[in-house]
Write a protein that holds these residues in place. Structure first.
Motif, mmCIF file in Angstrom:
data_model
loop_
_atom_site.group_PDB
_atom_site.id
_atom_site.type_symbol
_atom_site.label_atom_id
_atom_site.label_comp_id
_atom_site.label_asym_id
_atom_site.label_seq_id
_atom_site.Cartn_x
_atom_site.Cartn_y
_atom_site.Cartn_z
ATOM 1 N N ARG A 124 41.295 52.133 31.767
ATOM 2 C CA ARG A 124 40.329 52.571 32.773
ATOM 3 C C ARG A 124 39.057 51.743 32.724
ATOM 4 N NH1 ARG A 124 37.699 57.199 32.974
ATOM 5 N NH2 ARG A 124 38.268 57.771 30.832
ATOM 6 N N LYS A 125 38.620 51.412 31.496
ATOM 7 C CA LYS A 125 37.369 50.673 31.377
ATOM 8 C C LYS A 125 37.523 49.376 30.593
ATOM 9 C CE LYS A 125 34.319 54.685 31.532
ATOM 10 N NZ LYS A 125 33.438 55.553 30.733
ATOM 11 N N THR A 126 38.730 49.053 30.151
ATOM 12 C CA THR A 126 38.917 47.863 29.303
ATOM 13 C C THR A 126 40.124 47.056 29.758
ATOM 14 O OG1 THR A 126 40.334 49.049 27.777
ATOM 15 C CG2 THR A 126 37.996 48.990 27.242
ATOM 16 N N MET A 127 40.140 45.804 29.298
ATOM 17 C CA MET A 127 41.315 44.972 29.452
ATOM 18 C C MET A 127 41.588 44.305 28.108
ATOM 19 S SD MET A 127 41.145 43.222 33.179
ATOM 20 C CE MET A 127 39.858 42.050 32.907
ATOM 21 N N ILE A 128 42.878 43.985 27.851
ATOM 22 C CA ILE A 128 43.198 43.185 26.671
ATOM 23 C C ILE A 128 43.584 41.795 27.141
ATOM 24 C CG2 ILE A 128 44.720 42.869 24.691
ATOM 25 C CD1 ILE A 128 45.046 45.879 24.525
ATOM 26 N N VAL A 129 42.918 40.800 26.537
ATOM 27 C CA VAL A 129 43.185 39.405 26.855
ATOM 28 C C VAL A 129 43.934 38.778 25.686
ATOM 29 C CG1 VAL A 129 42.141 37.166 27.373
ATOM 30 C CG2 VAL A 129 41.082 39.287 28.225
ATOM 31 N N GLU A 130 45.006 38.065 26.015
ATOM 32 C CA GLU A 130 45.754 37.346 24.989
ATOM 33 C C GLU A 130 45.499 35.862 25.190
ATOM 34 O OE1 GLU A 130 50.153 37.745 25.057
ATOM 35 O OE2 GLU A 130 50.054 35.571 24.787
ATOM 36 N N PHE B 165 30.401 40.562 28.154
ATOM 37 C CA PHE B 165 30.932 41.766 28.813
ATOM 38 C C PHE B 165 31.067 42.931 27.841
ATOM 39 C CE2 PHE B 165 32.458 38.069 31.096
ATOM 40 C CZ PHE B 165 32.150 38.385 32.421
ATOM 41 N N GLY B 166 30.977 42.623 26.567
ATOM 42 C CA GLY B 166 31.141 43.655 25.550
ATOM 43 C C GLY B 166 32.537 43.571 24.958
ATOM 44 N N VAL C 202 38.177 43.841 25.900
ATOM 45 C CA VAL C 202 36.862 43.581 26.455
ATOM 46 C C VAL C 202 36.503 44.692 27.441
ATOM 47 C CG1 VAL C 202 37.804 42.068 28.252
ATOM 48 C CG2 VAL C 202 35.433 41.781 27.548
ATOM 49 N N ASN C 203 35.238 45.082 27.469
ATOM 50 C CA ASN C 203 34.779 46.059 28.465
ATOM 51 C C ASN C 203 35.015 45.503 29.864
ATOM 52 O OD1 ASN C 203 33.897 48.135 26.850
ATOM 53 N ND2 ASN C 203 31.850 47.237 26.594
ATOM 54 N N ALA C 204 35.642 46.289 30.729
ATOM 55 C CA ALA C 204 35.984 45.771 32.073
ATOM 56 C C ALA C 204 35.891 46.890 33.102
ATOM 57 C CB ALA C 204 37.386 45.161 32.036
ATOM 58 N N GLU C 205 34.650 47.241 33.440
ATOM 59 C CA GLU C 205 34.449 48.158 34.562
ATOM 60 C C GLU C 205 35.033 47.472 35.797
ATOM 61 O OE1 GLU C 205 33.159 51.120 34.387
ATOM 62 O OE2 GLU C 205 32.358 51.085 32.339
ATOM 63 N N PRO C 206 35.559 48.247 36.750
ATOM 64 C CA PRO C 206 36.185 47.622 37.925
ATOM 65 C C PRO C 206 35.330 46.534 38.571
ATOM 66 C CG PRO C 206 36.572 49.974 37.958
ATOM 67 C CD PRO C 206 35.698 49.709 36.763
ATOM 68 N N ALA C 207 34.035 46.708 38.586
ATOM 69 C CA ALA C 207 33.175 45.722 39.245
ATOM 70 C C ALA C 207 33.154 44.381 38.532
ATOM 71 C CB ALA C 207 31.748 46.272 39.335
ATOM 72 N N LYS C 208 33.482 44.402 37.239
ATOM 73 C CA LYS C 208 33.409 43.178 36.448
ATOM 74 C C LYS C 208 34.750 42.452 36.349
ATOM 75 C CE LYS C 208 29.108 43.475 34.772
ATOM 76 N NZ LYS C 208 28.098 42.440 35.045
ATOM 77 N N ARG C 209 35.811 43.118 36.802
ATOM 78 C CA ARG C 209 37.142 42.592 36.503
ATOM 79 C C ARG C 209 37.395 41.209 37.100
ATOM 80 N NH1 ARG C 209 40.864 48.069 36.873
ATOM 81 N NH2 ARG C 209 39.917 48.996 35.011
ATOM 82 N N ALA C 210 36.955 41.003 38.291
ATOM 83 C CA ALA C 210 37.223 39.719 38.949
ATOM 84 C C ALA C 210 36.634 38.575 38.145
ATOM 85 C CB ALA C 210 36.636 39.729 40.350
#
Lengths: 552, 170
Positions: free
Chosen positions: B117-123, B141-142, B91-99
């Motif tokens: 840097r801009k993404t996270m993987i969710v399991e 979030f994309g 998922v797209n995860a700019e630092p501002a969106k991570r929380a």
């Protein structure tokens, strides 16, 4: 230690195989090397398709497993049409194909095809064997699968390095297949229910299919029909399972079936399907099929039950075993008004054709039936001639009609007749073909001549693809497209080149003059019957119609 | 209606092709198929989701049983059973969106298994509805990538579906 090639032959001997049909090639050389010294006879065909059809004809005529051998690549792909033919008609065949060496499998090597992949949908099962030690077990499994339950073709693909390897030979007495346990005996309470339904009915009809023949249930069928006084209609595959000259016989049902068989089914209150799959050629429009009847469906293959026609009472089991359990539960009853009504259908709507000048194809079949008195074996190709054989030849015994039913495979006839003659050499074997079908596989005349078989061939020659023409007449307003042969060889002269006696006839009188001589003579013969070119097969149920709405 | 079929097969090469080929040539629709070996290494288990009415379903099951390498077929849909699916979502995860994303992930008791840097993987593991719900929650979030294993299923309680002893398909 012996080579796997030798082991293959030893396995075949253990299975009681007396002959195989085949065609050699590079990838199957170790098997052919072993055949050189074997007691098993090898019949060299002219095209691998001929080998598999011959194995089919042999199996159909004898009830034994037919065997054929071919090489990899094109050898294997030439089998495909024949495998599909055998699969559709549930014919037990074991096919052994060579394959490129295991290290080359998957590299698009010379003469490599993935024949197990290609034949997955048209075999009962298939094997690609990479371990030489398991080959005997695999062969045992293949024969077991081919001949038990619902029979069918089983293919074994053997890479060349596997057949060249050496093993300690040991042939298993039995094999275990965890996922394969065909139901043999029908469920007793279901069978008791069948007996009850029979006594509740007043207008029963039996529909007999190929399963009656493959399970050897003809004697039990005869008893059933006579005890409960039920008329018997047959599918194409079932012909011969019930004596055609019996007063309860209705002949063939279906799209080109007799009117009286179709009317009896339509007006029945109980339809007992034995070893049938209610194929579309038999039912016509399913929604209009046997609309007043409760249906009992007996078949060894559970997947056939409820596939096309939803039965009121399903019985999974071997037809013979089911009937052996059912018969003691029944006591004789009279046919009464129902048989009188059916006799009326037969009297009022007989099979008929106009006997004008020229040679009528129906006449040829009727005459052959009369002269042979239904003895012998009739092999057909596919098309109008096949339907006329089904209508006008009186089959009395099981395994006397050898024909491609489910697949409708033109070209089947000549090689299947060769196989049937090998299987039943003491029988008169007659091939009835058409000028279209015959030309598809007439290359097997070479095999016939080489093997010196006494086969009698009758070509109903209308100089066109008669069945396709008939379809175009009815469905495409006589816009005849690609159905005329402006050239065909002189079949009688062609027969002469191959050493057969050749005849050409174009009138009923001319046919009468030669038919007995041809059938009585030694050696193979071919009669080119120049028949009425635009004769149609009637009755005919058009698409979307019910069986009782046939035209003629 | 959607059905979940548990299918035990011999662990031979080509068996997946036989099953898949059967579905395609007979016109049955596979929604998902998960396969792996079982407690017995000679046996694999497939969980097949199929959309079918009762009559088609009966054909599917009978045709599957006809395959020589198929040992057992069971429709677990109407039985008491547990089913689970695992999905990975990038998922797209700019630092501002991570929380915000982490909060959603916690609600679903899912895990973050990678941060770029801009993404996270969710399991996420769960039944189909939960996986769908998380997917919908993360989509705004994309969603750059999504992979689902397909459902696996097992009967509850002591009833089992092994090939030991007399459990082999009749």
């Amino acid at each position: 230690m012996i080579t796997v090639g030798e082991a293959v032959i030893r396995c075949l001997e253990k299975e009681g195989v007396e002959l195989v049909f085949g065609y050699p090639g590079g990838a199957v050389l170790p098997v052919y090397d072993a055949l050189h010294d074997a007691k098993i006879k090898h019949v060299l065909v002219r095209n691998e398709q001929g080998a598999v059809h011959a194995a089919n004809g042999y199996a159909r005529a004898t009830g034994r497993v037919g065997v054929c051998v071919a090489t990899s690549g094109p050898g294997a792909t030439n089998l495909v049409t024949g495998i599909a033919t055998a699969y559709m008609d549930s014919v037990p065949i074991v096919l052994i194909t060579g394959q490129v060496p295991t290290v080359q499998v998957g590299t698009d090597a010379f003469q490599e095809v993935d024949i197990t992949g290609i034949t997955m949908p048209i075999t009962k099962h298939n094997f690609l064997v990479k371990d030489p030690a398991v080959v005997p077990v695999v062969i045992k499994k293949a024969f077991h699968l081919a001949r038990t339950g619902r029979p069918g073709p089983v293919l074994i693909d053997l890479p060349r390095d596997v057949t060249a390897a050496e093993i300690e030979f040991e042939y298993p007495e039995q094999v275990q297949l965890k996922g394969y346990k065909p139901t043999f005996k029908g469920h007793p309470s279901q069978i008791a229910q069948a007996a009850k339904m029979i006594y509740e009915s007043t207008r029963p009809v039996i529909l007999t299919g190929g399963g009656v023949i493959s399970s050897g249930a003809a004697p039990e069928l005869l008893k059933l029909a006579e005890i409960i006084s039920a008329p018997v209609a047959s599918t194409l595959m079932g012909l011969g399972g019930f004596p055609g000259d019996h007063k309860l016989s209705l002949g063939m049902a279906g799209l080109h079936g007799t009117r009286y068989a179709n009317m009896a089914i339509t007006n029945s209150d109980l339809l007992i399907g034995l070893g049938v799959r209610f194929a579309d050629r038999v039912t016509g429009t399913v929604g209009k099929f046997a609309p007043k009847a409760r249906v009992i469906h007996v078949d060894v293959d559970p997947a056939e039950i409820g596939k096309n026609v939803q039965p009121h009472l399903p019985i999974v089991g071997d037809v013979k075993q089911v009937l052996l359990t059912l018969l003691p539960l029944l006591s004789p009853r009279e046919g009464g008004d129902w048989l009188a009504e059916v006799a009326g259908y037969k009297r009022d709507y007989p099979l008929e054709y106009t006997r004008e000048n020229g040679l009528k194809p129906q006449y040829v079949i009727e005459k052959l039936s009369g002269v042979t008195r239904g003895e012998g074996i009739v092999v057909t190709d596919v098309g109008q001639h096949q339907m006329w054989v089904a209508q006008y030849f009186c089959f009395k015994y099981p395994r006397t009609l050898v024909t491609s039913g489910g697949l409708g495979c033109m070209g089947y006839g000549l090689p299947a007749a060769i196989g049937a003659k090998f299987g039943r050499p003491e029988k008169q074997v007659i091939l009835v073909s058409g000028d279209g079908s015959f030309q598809m596989m007439m290359t097997e005349l070479g095999t016939l001549a080489e093997q010196g078989l006494t086969l009698k061939i009758f070509i109903l020659n209308n100089k066109r693809l008669g069945m396709v023409r008939q379809l175009q007449e009815f469905y495409y307003d006589k816009r005849y497209s690609a159905v005329d042969f402006s050239f065909s060889p002189d079949f009688a002269a062609l027969a002469g080149i191959y050493g057969l006696s050749g005849y050409t006839v174009d009138t009923g009188a001319a046919f009468d003059a030669v038919v007995e001589e041809v059938l009585a003579g030694e050696g193979p013969a071919l009669v080119n019957c120049l028949v009425e070119p635009e004769e149609n097969v009637f009755p005919m149920v058009l698409a979307g119609k019910g069986l009782d709405e046939a035209i003629d | 209606m959607r059905h979940t079929l548990a299918v035990l097969v011999e662990n031979n090469p080509g068996v997946l092709a036989r099953v898949a080929g059967l579905f395609s040539r007979r016109g049955f629709n596979i929604e998902s198929l998960a396969v792996g070996r079982t407690e017995n290494p000679a046996v694999s288990r497939m969980t097949i989701m199929v959309e079918a009415d009762d009559r088609v379903l009966e054909q599917v099951i009978k045709q599957l049983r006809k395959l020589i390498e198929v040992l057992k077929v069971q429709d677990v849909t109407k039985e008491e059973h547990v089913d689970r699916e695992l999905a990975l979502m990038k998922v797209n995860a700019e630092p501002a969106k991570r929380a915000e994303i982490i909060q959603i992930v916690e609600i679903f008791r899912a895990h973050i298994v990678d941060i770029g840097r801009k993404t996270m993987i969710v399991e996420v593991t769960g039944d189909e509805g939960k996986v769908n719900a998380l997917e919908n929650a993360l989509r705004p979030f994309g969603l750059k990538e999504l992979v689902r294993t397909g459902k696996v299923a097992m009967l509850r309680g002591t009833r089992d579906m092994t090939t030991n002893g007399k459990e082999v398909e009749e």
